[in-house]
Design an enzyme around this catalytic site. Structure first.
Site, mmCIF file in Angstrom:
data_model
loop_
_atom_site.group_PDB
_atom_site.id
_atom_site.type_symbol
_atom_site.label_atom_id
_atom_site.label_comp_id
_atom_site.label_asym_id
_atom_site.label_seq_id
_atom_site.Cartn_x
_atom_site.Cartn_y
_atom_site.Cartn_z
ATOM 1 N N ASP A 145 84.711 52.559 -5.307
ATOM 2 C CA ASP A 145 83.457 53.279 -5.122
ATOM 3 C C ASP A 145 83.831 54.731 -4.831
ATOM 4 O OD1 ASP A 145 80.754 53.855 -4.914
ATOM 5 O OD2 ASP A 145 80.307 52.105 -3.697
ATOM 6 N N GLU B 188 63.886 54.875 1.034
ATOM 7 C CA GLU B 188 64.851 53.771 0.957
ATOM 8 C C GLU B 188 65.791 54.047 -0.204
ATOM 9 O OE1 GLU B 188 63.254 49.866 0.144
ATOM 10 O OE2 GLU B 188 61.917 50.574 -1.426
#
Length: 697
Positions: free
Chosen positions: A238, A446
């Site tokens: 990542d 979110e």
């Protein structure tokens, strides 16, 4: 081209490189090696629900909305469309020698993490909380994206391996502790299926540690991935996760040690810049040249599989494929299938012949941000819910509109008093025959740490409640005395207890993509019956859930929960009344199918999703509640009855012990066939109980 041939070509090419050149190719922004005719290539490309961050592209509903479709065929079509647009853009950009980030063919999608806790801000990037649903949709997405041509159309990447679902704020130092049973039962099945069933080309490691080992440098996870499952593609970190090894996880002391730990444990590609220290690690004897060579070969194998060094069948895909009418129509269809009707007292579908004035109220009514979720592309045109309804009604029905409130701030105009649009919303309601109230969240509330305006929770949610200004607006609309249809645009569980009690209908729209407004109008006015199902549980409160940082599955998701849901996984109404009349088990060798007779007992043509749940009633190691083990979307005309056969996931007849060993144990099973889960709450909400079969293996 098969992998063996591609690897042979990659090996020959890499053998001509110096050590420095090989090391340079292990970065996401791999530079050109002109003397070997190798152009620069940027591995970092996104395609969660459409080609993302690379300019114009078709924006499909966010992944959680695609999860709600329960439609594997649709996911395959969407992924194929994404690959087509990705190729069209790659072909055009390459002609311009533009090889920048987001303009390649190695897409870092899909996200097949399990949405285990509704607080996780990135949960809407997933297909929901269930391993089987996630696996089935993920496999279809990967197969659709990669294609079945002579070369790979685009390369998919399964992320984030392996145990990752928040909290966002501490992901860089967090250690997710998961039992061997939870690993095998919940966290790993989708990743395994993407490898074994779909031959996914890439894997991305997570930021966190899992059981003590950083995921981008984990011998245990690599043993499962490359050893047990036989994965042969490339593995990428990542982004900037490898520097976390020494900066936050504190498992190494220097960047060179971090690079060595990652590379020695199968991480071929660094999204970030820690692999700039590879040569230093080599000089210190921390990495061998063979290890560097192997990673370079794997990466060039992928590039050969994509046909990047030859003419291919995909080179002629024209730029006109980007946002073509057919692709936009597919996006609209996906949105229509994704909407979940949670409550309807008979008010829906609306009849425009009987309405003179519609009031459209709420901060998400005319919001483009609420259409797109995160990791999205750029549409040439967006159709908001308000615009979709206005276009549908034309001049026949008057439309009044008010934003009602800001998404979360206490006023919309800086110099105004608080609640400066509430009076307008009341006036609109007073002057309308019906109110369509659009509330919810968007990617600023979110989402991923660093990407949201919600810095206080790093993109996660602290509550299941909507922001207070929206709760006040909902109360004002309830007090208006007018019929209200609530449309919720959010990517996760929101407490809808007030809405369910006070409003005539509740429709979950998720983040429906650039064509969301058109789709909403089609569904609200009955041109299309809603047919989506919840891919996550809507809980009554957070109190019943374990702590957010507790990765044990006990009490989480429909498979392990002990209380009644507010709205259960697998639930969703249509405008009709579809039920399974009869069901029986058919075996063919090792395969077990359920034959069902499905009838549309209502007055509307509709699609619905037949769901099969299995519960082992013979083993102490069994999952406590019946688990999804088969599903099929079906279209039925009013009054129509059809027989279909649905295969059951073979793992539904196995159990996992505390040591993580999967085995067959117990011979007796309950098998349920219906259009919902067989739980009490679904029965209350639908008035129908799935057909139950007791079956002995």
């Amino acid at each position: 081209m098969d992998r063996k041939k591609a690897r042979k070509k990659a090996t020959e090419l890499v053998s001509q490189m110096t050590l420095e050149e090989k090391a340079s190719q292990l970065r996401y922004d791999a530079p050109a090696i002109k003397r070997l005719g190798i152009p620069a290539y940027n591995w970092w490309n996104e395609a969660l629900h459409g080609v993302a961050r690379a300019g114009q592209a078709t924006i499909f509903p966010q992944a959680i909305g695609l999860g709600a479709t329960f439609d594997t065929e649709l996911l395959g079509q969407i992924a194929d469309t994404i690959a087509t647009e990705g190729r069209a853009k790659y072909n055009a950009y390459s002609q311009e020698e533009d090889r920048d980030i987001y303009k390649g063919l190695t897409f870092w999608s899909p996200n097949v993490n399990i949405f285990r806790d509704p607080r996780w801000g990135r949960g809407h990037e997933t297909y929901g909380e269930d391993p089987y649903l996630t696996k089935e949709l993920g496999v279809s997405f990967v197969k659709g994206l990669q294609g079945d041509g002579k070369v790979m159309k685009a390369a998919a990447c399964a992320k984030h391996f392996a145990v990752h679902s928040g909290p966002e704020a501490i992901r860089h130092e967090f250690d997710a502790i998961a039992t061997p049973k939870d690993m095998e039962e919940t966290y790993l099945p989708a990743f395994e299926a993407l490898t074994r069933e779909a031959d996914v080309e890439g894997f991305m490691g997570a930021y966190n540690r899992t059981n003590g080992e950083p995921c981008c440098g984990s011998p245990s996870l690599q043993k499962i991935l490359r050893g047990d499952w036989g994965f042969q593609g490339y593995f990428v970190s990542d982004c900037w996760a490898i520097k976390d090894f020494h900066e936050h996880h504190m498992v190494t002391s220097t960047p060179a040690e971090s690079a060595a730990l990652a590379l020695n444990n199968g991480c071929d590609l660094n999204c970030g810049n820690t692999y700039l220290h590879i040569l230093k690690a080599y000089e210190k004897g921390l990495i061998s040249e063979d290890t560097i060579t192997e990673s370079a070969i794997r990466l060039f194998t992928t590039r050969y599989l994509l046909g990047l060094f030859e003419e291919t069948e995909y080179d002629k895909i024209p730029y006109s494929e980007v946002e073509s009418p057919a692709h936009l129509a597919l996006s609209q269809k996906a949105a229509e299938e994704s909407f979940v009707l949670l409550k309807n007292n008979g008010i829906l579908p609306l009849n425009k012949e009987k309405i003179k004035t519609v009031g459209i109220v709420g901060p998400n009514a005319d919001s483009r941000k609420a259409l797109v979720g995160n990791y999205h592309g750029t549409a040439s045109r967006y159709c908001t819910i308000q615009e979709g309804i206005q276009d549908y009604l034309g001049d026949d029905v008057r439309v009044l509109a008010s934003v009602g409130c800001d998404l979360f701030r206490d006023r919309t105009e800086h110099l105004a008093f608080t609640q400066d649009r509430l009076a307008e919303a009341k006036i609109v309601a007073e002057n309308s025959d019906i109110v369509i109230l659009c509330v919810g969240l968007d990617e600023t509330l979110e989402g991923e740490e660093g990407d949201t305006g919600n810095s206080y929770a790093s993109g996660d949610k602290e509550t299941l409640q909507l922001p207070q200004v929206q709760l006040d607006l909902m109360e004002a609309m309830a007090e208006s005395g007018k019929p209200v249809v609530l449309c919720l645009m959010a990517g996760s569980d929101i407490d809808l207890s007030y809405a369910a009690e006070h409003f005539d209908a509740v429709l979950q729209l998720w983040y429906p993509g650039s064509e969301g407004g058109k789709a909403a109008a089609q569904v609200l006015f009955g041109e299309v019956s809603p047919s989506g199902k919840l891919p996550v549980t809507f809980y009554e409160s957070l109190e019943e859930l374990p702590d957010f940082t507790d990765y044990s599955m006990k009490g989480r998701t429909y498979r392990y929960m002990e209380r009644k849901a507010q709205f259960p996984f697998g639930y969703g109404l249509t405008y009709s009344n579809v039920a399974v009349d009869k069901a029986g088990v058919k075996t063919c060798g090792q395969k077990v199918n359920v034959e069902v007779e499905v009838r549309n007992n209502g007055a509307y043509d509709t699609e619905d999703v037949v769901q099969i749940y299995v519960k082992n009633i013979d083993s102490k190691n069994a999952i406590p509640n019946p688990m999804l083990a088969g599903f099929q979307r079906i279209f039925l005309k009013a009054g129509e009855c059809r027989k279909i056969e649905i295969p059951i996931w073979e793992k539904a007849f196995t159990v996992v012990d505390e040591m993580g060993k999967r085995m067959e144990e117990g011979k007796k099973f309950e098998i349920y066939a219906g259009c919902s889960q067989p739980d009490e709450k679904s029965k209350e909400l639908t008035g129908i109980m799935p057909v139950k079969i007791i079956w002995e293996k």
